[in-house]
Motif scaffolding. Structure first.
Motif, PDB file in Angstrom:
ATOM      1  N   GLN A  33       7.330 -12.209  12.878  1.00 35.48           N
ATOM      2  CA  GLN A  33       6.627 -12.943  11.827  1.00 35.48           C
ATOM      3  C   GLN A  33       5.388 -12.213  11.336  1.00 35.48           C
ATOM      4  OE1 GLN A  33       5.739 -16.967  12.887  1.00 35.48           O
ATOM      5  NE2 GLN A  33       7.820 -17.438  13.558  1.00 35.48           N
ATOM      6  N   ALA A  34       4.886 -11.297  12.150  1.00 36.74           N
ATOM      7  CA  ALA A  34       3.636 -10.629  11.805  1.00 36.74           C
ATOM      8  C   ALA A  34       3.532  -9.316  12.570  1.00 36.74           C
ATOM      9  CB  ALA A  34       2.446 -11.520  12.143  1.00 36.74           C
ATOM     10  N   ILE A  35       2.623  -8.469  12.110  1.00 38.93           N
ATOM     11  CA  ILE A  35       2.259  -7.242  12.804  1.00 38.93           C
ATOM     12  C   ILE A  35       0.757  -7.269  13.041  1.00 38.93           C
ATOM     13  CG2 ILE A  35       2.125  -4.723  12.701  1.00 38.93           C
ATOM     14  CD1 ILE A  35       4.519  -4.766  10.814  1.00 38.93           C
ATOM     15  N   PHE A  36       0.366  -6.923  14.247  1.00 39.57           N
ATOM     16  CA  PHE A  36      -1.053  -6.804  14.575  1.00 39.57           C
ATOM     17  C   PHE A  36      -1.261  -5.366  15.042  1.00 39.57           C
ATOM     18  CE2 PHE A  36       0.221 -11.208  15.288  1.00 39.57           C
ATOM     19  CZ  PHE A  36      -0.645 -11.859  14.417  1.00 39.57           C
ATOM     20  N   ASN A  37      -1.964  -4.594  14.235  1.00 39.17           N
ATOM     21  CA  ASN A  37      -2.080  -3.162  14.486  1.00 39.17           C
ATOM     22  C   ASN A  37      -3.469  -2.787  14.987  1.00 39.17           C
ATOM     23  OD1 ASN A  37      -0.977  -0.317  14.153  1.00 39.17           O
ATOM     24  ND2 ASN A  37      -2.860  -0.206  12.946  1.00 39.17           N
ATOM     25  N   PHE A  38      -3.492  -1.835  15.933  1.00 40.59           N
ATOM     26  CA  PHE A  38      -4.724  -1.332  16.512  1.00 40.59           C
ATOM     27  C   PHE A  38      -4.664   0.195  16.472  1.00 40.59           C
ATOM     28  CE2 PHE A  38      -3.621  -5.392  18.240  1.00 40.59           C
ATOM     29  CZ  PHE A  38      -4.813  -6.092  18.351  1.00 40.59           C
ATOM     30  N   GLY A  39      -5.785   0.836  16.084  1.00 40.04           N
ATOM     31  CA  GLY A  39      -5.707   2.285  16.033  1.00 40.04           C
ATOM     32  C   GLY A  39      -6.861   2.960  15.344  1.00 40.04           C
ATOM     33  N   ASP A  40      -6.585   4.179  14.897  1.00 39.83           N
ATOM     34  CA  ASP A  40      -7.584   5.005  14.218  1.00 39.83           C
ATOM     35  C   ASP A  40      -7.119   5.287  12.793  1.00 39.83           C
ATOM     36  OD1 ASP A  40      -5.572   6.962  14.508  1.00 39.83           O
ATOM     37  OD2 ASP A  40      -6.455   7.717  16.366  1.00 39.83           O
ATOM     38  N   SER A  41      -7.536   6.411  12.230  1.00 43.12           N
ATOM     39  CA  SER A  41      -7.219   6.693  10.832  1.00 43.12           C
ATOM     40  C   SER A  41      -5.736   6.893  10.569  1.00 43.12           C
ATOM     41  CB  SER A  41      -7.981   7.932  10.363  1.00 43.12           C
ATOM     42  OG  SER A  41      -7.725   9.036  11.211  1.00 43.12           O
ATOM     43  N   ASN A  42      -4.964   7.206  11.603  1.00 43.07           N
ATOM     44  CA  ASN A  42      -3.525   7.358  11.405  1.00 43.07           C
ATOM     45  C   ASN A  42      -2.860   6.059  10.982  1.00 43.07           C
ATOM     46  OD1 ASN A  42      -3.065  10.173  12.070  1.00 43.07           O
ATOM     47  ND2 ASN A  42      -3.689   9.629  14.146  1.00 43.07           N
ATOM     48  N   SER A  43      -3.541   4.924  11.198  1.00 42.30           N
ATOM     49  CA  SER A  43      -2.965   3.640  10.795  1.00 42.30           C
ATOM     50  C   SER A  43      -3.979   2.710  10.137  1.00 42.30           C
ATOM     51  CB  SER A  43      -2.331   2.938  12.007  1.00 42.30           C
ATOM     52  OG  SER A  43      -3.296   2.637  13.000  1.00 42.30           O
ATOM     53  N   ASP A  44      -5.120   3.254   9.709  1.00 44.18           N
ATOM     54  CA  ASP A  44      -6.152   2.444   9.055  1.00 44.18           C
ATOM     55  C   ASP A  44      -5.772   2.186   7.598  1.00 44.18           C
ATOM     56  OD1 ASP A  44      -8.417   1.276   8.002  1.00 44.18           O
ATOM     57  OD2 ASP A  44      -9.762   2.960   8.432  1.00 44.18           O
ATOM     58  N   THR A  45      -5.599   0.923   7.243  1.00 45.11           N
ATOM     59  CA  THR A  45      -5.244   0.567   5.866  1.00 45.11           C
ATOM     60  C   THR A  45      -6.433   0.021   5.079  1.00 45.11           C
ATOM     61  OG1 THR A  45      -4.490  -1.627   6.599  1.00 45.11           O
ATOM     62  CG2 THR A  45      -2.828   0.131   6.444  1.00 45.11           C
ATOM     63  N   GLY A  46      -7.639   0.288   5.556  1.00 45.81           N
ATOM     64  CA  GLY A  46      -8.814  -0.121   4.787  1.00 45.81           C
ATOM     65  C   GLY A  46     -10.002  -0.590   5.592  1.00 45.81           C
ATOM     66  N   GLY A  47      -9.928  -0.514   6.911  1.00 44.98           N
ATOM     67  CA  GLY A  47     -11.020  -1.011   7.745  1.00 44.98           C
ATOM     68  C   GLY A  47     -12.308  -0.228   7.585  1.00 44.98           C
ATOM     69  N   LEU A  48     -12.233   1.100   7.735  1.00 41.91           N
ATOM     70  CA  LEU A  48     -13.452   1.894   7.624  1.00 41.91           C
ATOM     71  C   LEU A  48     -13.996   1.849   6.202  1.00 41.91           C
ATOM     72  CD1 LEU A  48     -15.088   3.793   9.601  1.00 41.91           C
ATOM     73  CD2 LEU A  48     -14.209   5.648   8.181  1.00 41.91           C
ATOM     74  N   SER A  49     -13.117   1.851   5.225  1.00 41.07           N
ATOM     75  CA  SER A  49     -13.558   1.803   3.827  1.00 41.07           C
ATOM     76  C   SER A  49     -14.324   0.516   3.538  1.00 41.07           C
ATOM     77  CB  SER A  49     -12.362   1.917   2.890  1.00 41.07           C
ATOM     78  OG  SER A  49     -11.835   3.232   2.888  1.00 41.07           O
ATOM     79  N   ALA A  50     -13.847  -0.598   4.116  1.00 43.79           N
ATOM     80  CA  ALA A  50     -14.521  -1.876   3.887  1.00 43.79           C
ATOM     81  C   ALA A  50     -15.905  -1.902   4.527  1.00 43.79           C
ATOM     82  CB  ALA A  50     -13.672  -3.021   4.432  1.00 43.79           C
ATOM     83  N   ALA A  51     -16.038  -1.236   5.660  1.00 42.49           N
ATOM     84  CA  ALA A  51     -17.300  -1.286   6.400  1.00 42.49           C
ATOM     85  C   ALA A  51     -18.301  -0.217   5.971  1.00 42.49           C
ATOM     86  CB  ALA A  51     -17.024  -1.161   7.894  1.00 42.49           C
ATOM     87  N   PHE A  52     -17.793   0.958   5.586  1.00 42.59           N
ATOM     88  CA  PHE A  52     -18.698   2.087   5.353  1.00 42.59           C
ATOM     89  C   PHE A  52     -18.507   2.775   4.004  1.00 42.59           C
ATOM     90  CE2 PHE A  52     -18.393   1.681   9.976  1.00 42.59           C
ATOM     91  CZ  PHE A  52     -19.740   1.640  10.324  1.00 42.59           C
ATOM     92  N   GLY A  53     -17.694   2.227   3.127  1.00 45.79           N
ATOM     93  CA  GLY A  53     -17.512   2.839   1.815  1.00 45.79           C
ATOM     94  C   GLY A  53     -16.095   3.332   1.613  1.00 45.79           C
ATOM     95  N   GLN A  54     -15.576   3.092   0.426  1.00 49.28           N
ATOM     96  CA  GLN A  54     -14.183   3.362   0.104  1.00 49.28           C
ATOM     97  C   GLN A  54     -13.830   4.843   0.187  1.00 49.28           C
ATOM     98  OE1 GLN A  54     -10.601   2.635  -0.270  1.00 49.28           O
ATOM     99  NE2 GLN A  54     -11.735   0.824  -0.923  1.00 49.28           N
ATOM    100  N   ALA A  55     -12.647   5.126   0.729  1.00 51.61           N
ATOM    101  CA  ALA A  55     -12.104   6.477   0.689  1.00 51.61           C
ATOM    102  C   ALA A  55     -12.004   6.908  -0.772  1.00 51.61           C
ATOM    103  CB  ALA A  55     -10.726   6.504   1.354  1.00 51.61           C
ATOM    104  N   ALA A  56     -12.489   8.097  -1.067  1.00 42.85           N
ATOM    105  CA  ALA A  56     -12.611   8.541  -2.453  1.00 42.85           C
ATOM    106  C   ALA A  56     -11.289   9.053  -3.020  1.00 42.85           C
ATOM    107  CB  ALA A  56     -13.664   9.643  -2.540  1.00 42.85           C
TER     108      ALA A  56
END
Length: 384
Positions: A33-56
């Motif tokens: 029913q769902a996916i809960f993903n944990f990881g680094d940039s190899n699977s980041d779909t927007g976490g760091l961008s939301a916190a520290f600025g969008q990937a350019a």
């Protein structure tokens, strides 16, 4: 690959005898029913961008045609996993604006490690949102989802149902930064190896906590050959004798293999201690190494050269990365441009893979050919 489907019932009968009938029929595919993903940039779909600025830009140019929080020209392996299971692409937990979490959430952030780093993002490039923090985020998400859904209306439609947490797929792709963080502190490969047991121990603790909160299906990627990535080859000194015939730094790949051996062993122990868990260990390392070593055979070119970057042997420069600009006569000029055809490149920006490479990787893991046990993704809810 097609031949695998012809023997799938037999494969599953061997792996899951208690799920087959007298007619030797395979069990039904899992309905995640769902996916809960944990990881680094190899699977980041927007976490760091939301916190520290969008990937350019030009990140996202191939598939999304704009930056969407991924450090890639298009989709990641986790995107292909979601699509294959009939689920939408995952929204990052930290990216609340316009997000729909009814089908799961992504807690990964670029630069994340398993072990917390005693440094800041600005100092080292490693995220403060380590795996234990991602676990805290998940715990809060699970607890509050139930409360907020009870408000009804739009909240009921945007958050997962309570049973989605026990019937979801928990995916992991993390560990690479734990190794490179040591190299960037001038540690020897031997010194990095010495702290791997602690890294694995902290990873296992999170798996157990998730299990205690109802998680049952785990899909765990090992770590890739960092010794073939431009940012490692450029930032960490190696001697000519340490470079293999494919151009990769052997000591760093050997440490990655050591990490993977320890991770695989730990996952095997977890199968014995978590009686209701289905744990699948996925050998991403072998697929990525094969891609670097046999790029031409697979339709790729210049595997060690970044598609998007600026200058140097590997088209990677720590001061002028993908999307970077310089001032020329008072004007901002983009120097970190993408290559002519990203579909022919293995590495996107010196650190991450292109969409084409990610698709190559996904196509080889989806049927279980690189998994232990050798179970296809759609059967990952069954305990071996």
């Amino acid at each position: 690959m097609d031949s695998l489907f012809l023997v799938l019932p037999l494969l599953l009968s061997a792996s899951f005898p208690h799920f087959t009938s007298a007619h030797n029929t395979a069990p039904p595919p899992c309905h995640f029913q769902a996916i809960f993903n944990f990881g680094d940039s190899n699977s980041d779909t927007g976490g760091l961008s939301a916190a520290f600025g969008q990937a350019a830009p030009p990140n996202g140019e191939t598939f999304f045609h704009r930056p969407v929080g991924r450090y890639c020209d298009g989709r990641l392996v986790v995107d292909f996993i979601a699509k294959s299971l009939g689920l939408p692409y995952l929204s990052a937990f930290l990216d609340a604006l316009g997000s729909n979490f009814s089908h799961g959430a992504n807690f990964a952030t670029a630069g994340s490690t398993i072990r917390p780093q005693n440094t800041t993002l600005h100092q080292s490039g490693f995220s403060p949102i380590s795996l234990n923090v991602q676990w805290y985020e998940f715990n809060d998400f699970q607890r509050r989802s139930k409360i907020i859904r009870e408000r009804g209306g739009v909240f009921r439609d945007l958050l997962p149902k309570e049973d989605a947490f026990s019937r979801g797929l928990y995916t992991f792709d993390i560990g690479q930064n734990d190794l490179t963080s040591g190299y960037f502190l001038n540690m020897t490969p031997g010194e990095v190896k010495a702290y791997i047991p602690d890294v694995i121990s902290q990873f296992i603790a999170v798996i157990k906590d998730l299990y205690n909160h109802g998680a049952r299906s785990f899909w765990i990627h090992n770590t890739g050959p960092a010794g073939c990535l431009p940012y490692v080859l450029t930032k960490v000194p190696v001697t000519a004798g340490q470079i293999d015939k494919y151009g990769c730094a052997s000591p760093f790949n050997e440490v990655a293999r050591h990490f993977n051996v320890k991770l695989k062993s730990a996952v095997a122990k977890l199968r014995r201690s978590l009686p209701k868990a289905a744990l699948t260990y996925v050998d991403i390392y072998s697929i990525k190494l094969n891609l670097f070593q046999n790029a031409t055979r697979h339709g790729f070119e210049h595997p060690l050269r970044a598609c998007c970057g600026h200058g140097g042997k590997y088209n990677w420069n720590k001061d002028h990365g993908c999307g970077s600009t310089v001032t020329v006569k008072g004007r901002q000029v983009v120097v970190g441009k993408s290559c002519k055809d990203p579909s022919k490149a293995v590495v996107w920006d010196g650190v991450h893979f292109t969409e084409a490479a990610n698709k190559f990787i996904f196509d080889r893991i989806v049927n279980g050919d690189y998994s232990d046990p050798p179970v296809p993704l759609r059967f990952a809810c069954y305990r071996h």
